[in-house]
Scaffold this motif. Structure first.
Motif, short mmCIF file in Angstrom:
data_model
loop_
_atom_site.label_atom_id
_atom_site.label_comp_id
_atom_site.label_asym_id
_atom_site.label_seq_id
_atom_site.Cartn_x
_atom_site.Cartn_y
_atom_site.Cartn_z
N TYR A 107 0.82 -1.22 0.00
CA TYR A 107 0.00 0.00 0.00
C TYR A 107 0.86 1.28 0.00
CZ TYR A 107 -2.75 -3.72 2.21
OH TYR A 107 -3.30 -4.92 2.55
N ASN A 108 1.88 1.36 0.87
CA ASN A 108 2.78 2.52 0.94
C ASN A 108 2.06 3.82 1.24
OD1 ASN A 108 4.74 0.66 0.28
ND2 ASN A 108 5.64 1.86 -1.35
N PRO A 111 1.41 6.74 7.25
CA PRO A 111 0.57 6.48 8.43
C PRO A 111 0.05 7.73 9.12
CG PRO A 111 2.55 5.12 8.49
CD PRO A 111 2.74 6.11 7.38
N SER A 112 0.83 8.80 9.13
CA SER A 112 0.45 10.01 9.87
C SER A 112 -0.54 10.90 9.12
CB SER A 112 1.70 10.83 10.21
OG SER A 112 2.38 11.21 9.02
N ASN A 118 -3.32 11.42 1.85
CA ASN A 118 -2.56 10.40 1.13
C ASN A 118 -2.91 10.40 -0.35
OD1 ASN A 118 -0.69 8.26 2.51
ND2 ASN A 118 -2.25 8.70 4.05
N ARG A 151 -7.16 7.62 9.30
CA ARG A 151 -5.77 7.28 9.08
C ARG A 151 -5.70 5.86 8.52
NH1 ARG A 151 -5.67 11.99 10.64
NH2 ARG A 151 -3.96 13.04 11.72
N PRO A 152 -4.61 5.52 7.80
CA PRO A 152 -4.52 4.18 7.21
C PRO A 152 -4.73 3.04 8.20
CG PRO A 152 -2.83 5.59 6.27
CD PRO A 152 -3.50 6.40 7.35
N ALA A 153 -4.21 3.17 9.41
CA ALA A 153 -4.33 2.09 10.40
C ALA A 153 -5.77 1.81 10.80
CB ALA A 153 -3.50 2.42 11.64
N GLU A 154 -6.67 2.74 10.51
CA GLU A 154 -8.08 2.57 10.85
C GLU A 154 -8.85 1.84 9.76
OE1 GLU A 154 -9.33 6.33 13.43
OE2 GLU A 154 -8.39 6.94 11.54
N GLN A 160 -7.29 0.17 2.32
CA GLN A 160 -6.02 0.87 2.11
C GLN A 160 -5.56 0.74 0.65
OE1 GLN A 160 -2.88 0.63 5.20
NE2 GLN A 160 -4.29 -0.71 6.30
#
Length: 254
Positions: A107-108, A111-112, A118, A151-154, A160
């Motif tokens: 995905y790259n 994260p922030s 993005n 955010r991506p982690a969510e 993603q």
């Protein structure tokens, strides 16, 4: 699922030069290892091309040279009608930003950053303002409505990857290179992402070049090129997964 054309968008198929062209391209690494051996190919606009082959066949090197991430040892490589070999690193980077989109297995995403940031990152790196009509036309078809502030982690892996596909499209590139785009996904999600890539071609006239080890994924393409020992040894139009699996299995056992 259909991608939306906007009146501001000039479809890639309206341009004249092929999206990607290689003419007798070789790539030799230190020690004399030849990863590409005089490969020639033309990727016409508005087509979905898959590149397959056993490990070490040269498929990743092919993508790197075709996308301007690496320089061929010999031969000529063109993106969007511009020869890569005659460019210094700064101009090559500018060409990639303007004409190439990338989708990776991992995905790259940053994260922030939010998903919206993005997606817009390639434009901001290039110092360009987003075309809001074009961006809005991407968000719903790729399934990012209501996810832009996350955010991506969510998000799930599939979400993603959809965001990564939107990021690859935001600059309206001549070609999108997808490197094992479904490698980290479960089967159902992989099918959805492949369906989205297929729809980019059918609905937008986008050009997609996908490197994959999966015959079922490659069978979504209009054209599949099978590599061995740095050469394209087989080209199949409208391939089936069974044909591709048999072809690769034969190469691996030879």
């Amino acid at each position: 699922m259909r991608l939306i054309r906007t009146q501001h968008h000039e479809p890639p198929t309206s341009r004249q030069a092929p999206a990607v062209e290689l003419a007798g391209v070789t790539k030799t690494y230190p020690g004399g290892v030849r990863a590409l051996d005089e490969v020639s190919l033309t990727v016409e606009r508005g087509t979905f091309v898959a590149v397959m082959g056993p490990s070490g066949s040269g498929k990743s090197t092919l993508m790197h040279c075709a996308a301007g991430l690496d320089s061929p040892t010999g031969g000529r490589a063109f993106i969007d009608g511009t020869e890569i070999g005659g460019l210094d690193e700064a101009r090559r980077t500018e060409l990639r930003r303007r004409s190439v989109g990338f989708v990776f297995q991992s995905y790259n995403l940053v994260p922030s950053l939010t998903i919206e940031d993005n997606i817009l990152l390639p434009l901001r790196l290039a110092g360009e303002r987003p075309d809001r009509a074009w961006v809005s036309g991407l968000i719903e078809p790729v399934g990012m409505t209501g996810r832009l502030a996350h955010r991506p982690a969510e998000l799930s892996g599939g979400q993603q990857q959809r965001a990564a596909i939107a990021r690859a499209l935001v600059s309206r590139p001549a070609v999108v290179f997808a490197d094992e785009p479904t490698g980290a996904l479960d089967l159902r999600t992989a099918r959805e992402v492949l369906g989205l890539l297929r729809d980019l071609v059918d609905g937008l006239g986008q050009t997609v070049v996908m490197v994959t080890h999966d015959p079922a994924a490659a069978a979504r393409a209009d054209l599949a090129m099978v590599m061995a020992d740095g050469r394209v040894v087989e080209t199949l139009k409208a391939p089936t997964a069974a044909e591709l699996a048999q072809c690769v299995t034969t190469l691996e056992t030879e």
